[in-house]
Write a protein that holds these residues in place. Structure first.
Motif, PDB file in Angstrom:
ATOM      1  N   THR A  26      80.906  58.669 -34.564  1.00  0.00           N
ATOM      2  CA  THR A  26      80.924  59.111 -35.953  1.00  0.00           C
ATOM      3  C   THR A  26      81.176  60.610 -35.977  1.00  0.00           C
ATOM      4  N   ALA A  27      82.147  61.037 -36.775  1.00  0.00           N
ATOM      5  CA  ALA A  27      82.479  62.459 -36.880  1.00  0.00           C
ATOM      6  C   ALA A  27      82.400  62.890 -38.335  1.00  0.00           C
ATOM      7  N   ARG A  28      82.003  64.119 -38.519  1.00  0.00           N
ATOM      8  CA  ARG A  28      81.961  64.693 -39.871  1.00  0.00           C
ATOM      9  C   ARG A  28      83.304  65.335 -40.202  1.00  0.00           C
ATOM     10  N   LEU A  29      83.738  65.105 -41.410  1.00  0.00           N
ATOM     11  CA  LEU A  29      84.981  65.662 -41.925  1.00  0.00           C
ATOM     12  C   LEU A  29      85.005  67.183 -41.710  1.00  0.00           C
ATOM     13  N   GLY A  30      86.090  67.693 -41.114  1.00  0.00           N
ATOM     14  CA  GLY A  30      86.261  69.129 -40.926  1.00  0.00           C
ATOM     15  C   GLY A  30      85.699  69.684 -39.629  1.00  0.00           C
ATOM     16  N   LEU A  31      84.914  68.891 -38.902  1.00  0.00           N
ATOM     17  CA  LEU A  31      84.335  69.352 -37.643  1.00  0.00           C
ATOM     18  C   LEU A  31      85.140  68.811 -36.460  1.00  0.00           C
ATOM     19  N   ASN A  32      84.759  69.211 -35.253  1.00  0.00           N
ATOM     20  CA  ASN A  32      85.394  68.716 -34.032  1.00  0.00           C
ATOM     21  C   ASN A  32      84.579  67.555 -33.479  1.00  0.00           C
ATOM     22  N   VAL A  33      85.251  66.666 -32.731  1.00  0.00           N
ATOM     23  CA  VAL A  33      84.578  65.531 -32.115  1.00  0.00           C
ATOM     24  C   VAL A  33      85.172  65.311 -30.725  1.00  0.00           C
ATOM     25  N   ILE A  34      84.351  64.802 -29.818  1.00  0.00           N
ATOM     26  CA  ILE A  34      84.830  64.463 -28.479  1.00  0.00           C
ATOM     27  C   ILE A  34      84.941  62.949 -28.377  1.00  0.00           C
ATOM     28  N   LYS A  98      90.090  68.229 -33.060  1.00  0.00           N
ATOM     29  CA  LYS A  98      89.618  69.346 -33.885  1.00  0.00           C
ATOM     30  C   LYS A  98      89.861  69.089 -35.370  1.00  0.00           C
ATOM     31  N   ASN A  99      88.991  69.684 -36.187  1.00  0.00           N
ATOM     32  CA  ASN A  99      89.135  69.662 -37.639  1.00  0.00           C
ATOM     33  C   ASN A  99      89.420  68.245 -38.140  1.00  0.00           C
ATOM     34  N   VAL A 100      88.475  67.344 -37.925  1.00  0.00           N
ATOM     35  CA  VAL A 100      88.641  65.931 -38.260  1.00  0.00           C
ATOM     36  C   VAL A 100      88.991  65.744 -39.732  1.00  0.00           C
ATOM     37  N   ILE A 101      89.994  64.887 -39.973  1.00  0.00           N
ATOM     38  CA  ILE A 101      90.413  64.533 -41.340  1.00  0.00           C
ATOM     39  C   ILE A 101      90.184  63.035 -41.547  1.00  0.00           C
ATOM     40  N   ARG A 102      90.201  62.600 -42.804  1.00  0.00           N
ATOM     41  CA  ARG A 102      89.904  61.195 -43.112  1.00  0.00           C
ATOM     42  C   ARG A 102      90.819  60.229 -42.364  1.00  0.00           C
ATOM     43  N   SER A 103      92.093  60.570 -42.253  1.00  0.00           N
ATOM     44  CA  SER A 103      93.045  59.657 -41.608  1.00  0.00           C
ATOM     45  C   SER A 103      92.844  59.565 -40.089  1.00  0.00           C
ATOM     46  N   ASP A 104      91.946  60.360 -39.521  1.00  0.00           N
ATOM     47  CA  ASP A 104      91.641  60.259 -38.096  1.00  0.00           C
ATOM     48  C   ASP A 104      90.793  59.021 -37.795  1.00  0.00           C
ATOM     49  N   ALA A 105      90.174  58.441 -38.805  1.00  0.00           N
ATOM     50  CA  ALA A 105      89.356  57.242 -38.589  1.00  0.00           C
ATOM     51  C   ALA A 105      90.240  56.131 -38.033  1.00  0.00           C
ATOM     52  N   GLY A 106      89.733  55.446 -37.024  1.00  0.00           N
ATOM     53  CA  GLY A 106      90.487  54.343 -36.436  1.00  0.00           C
ATOM     54  C   GLY A 106      90.100  54.121 -34.989  1.00  0.00           C
ATOM     55  N   THR A 107      90.913  53.332 -34.310  1.00  0.00           N
ATOM     56  CA  THR A 107      90.663  52.970 -32.922  1.00  0.00           C
ATOM     57  C   THR A 107      91.568  53.773 -31.999  1.00  0.00           C
ATOM     58  N   THR A 137      84.699  56.773 -36.758  1.00  0.00           N
ATOM     59  CA  THR A 137      84.382  56.716 -38.175  1.00  0.00           C
ATOM     60  C   THR A 137      84.249  58.151 -38.666  1.00  0.00           C
ATOM     61  N   VAL A 138      84.827  58.447 -39.810  1.00  0.00           N
ATOM     62  CA  VAL A 138      84.767  59.799 -40.374  1.00  0.00           C
ATOM     63  C   VAL A 138      83.906  59.756 -41.632  1.00  0.00           C
ATOM     64  N   ILE A 139      82.909  60.657 -41.684  1.00  0.00           N
ATOM     65  CA  ILE A 139      82.010  60.731 -42.832  1.00  0.00           C
ATOM     66  C   ILE A 139      82.082  62.123 -43.457  1.00  0.00           C
ATOM     67  N   GLU A 140      81.603  62.211 -44.678  1.00  0.00           N
ATOM     68  CA  GLU A 140      81.585  63.487 -45.402  1.00  0.00           C
ATOM     69  C   GLU A 140      80.596  64.451 -44.750  1.00  0.00           C
ATOM     70  N   PRO A 141      80.895  65.749 -44.802  1.00  0.00           N
ATOM     71  CA  PRO A 141      79.927  66.729 -44.290  1.00  0.00           C
ATOM     72  C   PRO A 141      78.707  66.783 -45.200  1.00  0.00           C
ATOM     73  N   ARG A 142      77.618  67.267 -44.671  1.00  0.00           N
ATOM     74  CA  ARG A 142      76.398  67.413 -45.469  1.00  0.00           C
ATOM     75  C   ARG A 142      76.558  68.525 -46.487  1.00  0.00           C
ATOM     76  N   ASN A 143      75.779  68.404 -47.572  1.00  0.00           N
ATOM     77  CA  ASN A 143      75.664  69.462 -48.586  1.00  0.00           C
ATOM     78  C   ASN A 143      77.005  69.918 -49.148  1.00  0.00           C
ATOM     79  N   THR A 144      77.848  68.969 -49.515  1.00  0.00           N
ATOM     80  CA  THR A 144      79.099  69.335 -50.176  1.00  0.00           C
ATOM     81  C   THR A 144      79.062  68.815 -51.596  1.00  0.00           C
ATOM     82  N   PRO A 145      79.781  69.464 -52.521  1.00  0.00           N
ATOM     83  CA  PRO A 145      79.800  68.977 -53.909  1.00  0.00           C
ATOM     84  C   PRO A 145      80.268  67.521 -53.946  1.00  0.00           C
ATOM     85  N   GLY A 146      79.585  66.711 -54.703  1.00  0.00           N
ATOM     86  CA  GLY A 146      79.955  65.312 -54.834  1.00  0.00           C
ATOM     87  C   GLY A 146      79.369  64.421 -53.751  1.00  0.00           C
TER      88      GLY A 146
END
Length: 174
Positions: A26-34, A98-107, A137-146
């Motif tokens: 699970t990765a947060r939108l906008g962050l890096n993931v390994i 780097k800089n995970v975006i929604r379309s990065d979700a997948g296998t 899986t890509v999720i929203e970052p914490r403490n963002t509007p909406g």
């Protein structure tokens, strides 16, 4: 009751996937993931490929001749991926996205072509099965509007992240 059911469901899914050599990350939108990948072969790596089945002929990352090859890289990954260990010590082929975006979700699938293989080292010959499969899986970052979220959702995500970390640590060779 819902968080417990969700947590148990996630645990069973993770255990099933882990037993099949697959992992859920699970990765947060906008962050890096390994994205973890490790080969058990001691033979030198001729080529390695990270791909997504839905990208067809383009790949996420390709490595050969001790460097990345961007010839057929999918445009959305250019400048956003690199090996966690550029020297591939101990067979570590883990990829930093780097800089995970929604379309990065997948296998994602990691394949390797080692010196003990008899085929040449062109991208087209890495036809072996994947040595690692990662479901991102890509999720929203914490403490963002909406992003109001509720407690049950957060407990489920926390449970998933704890399980993922535990399984990753358990999968590391000693």
């Amino acid at each position: 009751m819902f968080p417990a059911v969700l947590c148990c469901s996630v645990l069973l899914t993770v255990l099933f996937l882990q037993s099949n050599g697959q992992q859920i990350i699970t990765a947060r939108l906008g962050l890096n993931v390994i994205l973890p990948c490790r080969t058990s072969s001691s033979a030198p790596i001729r080529a390695a490929e990270w791909s997504r089945p839905d990208l067809k002929s383009e790949y996420v990352f390709f490595y050969r001749n001790k460097q990345s090859d961007k010839t057929y890289q999918h445009p959305s990954f250019k400048g956003r991926v690199e090996l966690a260990d550029s020297q591939i010590k101990d067979g570590n082929l883990s990829l930093i996205l780097k800089n995970v975006i929604r379309s990065d979700a997948g296998t994602y699938e990691c394949r390797v072509h080692s010196a003990e293989d008899t085929a040449r080292n062109k991208r087209a010959v890495i036809k072996s099965g994947p040595i690692s499969i990662v479901h991102l899986t890509v999720i929203e970052p914490r403490n963002t509007p909406g992003n109001t979220g509720n407690g049950q959702h957060m407990v489920g995500l926390l449970c998933l992240q704890v399980i993922t970390v535990i399984l990753y640590v358990l999968a590391m060779p000693y």
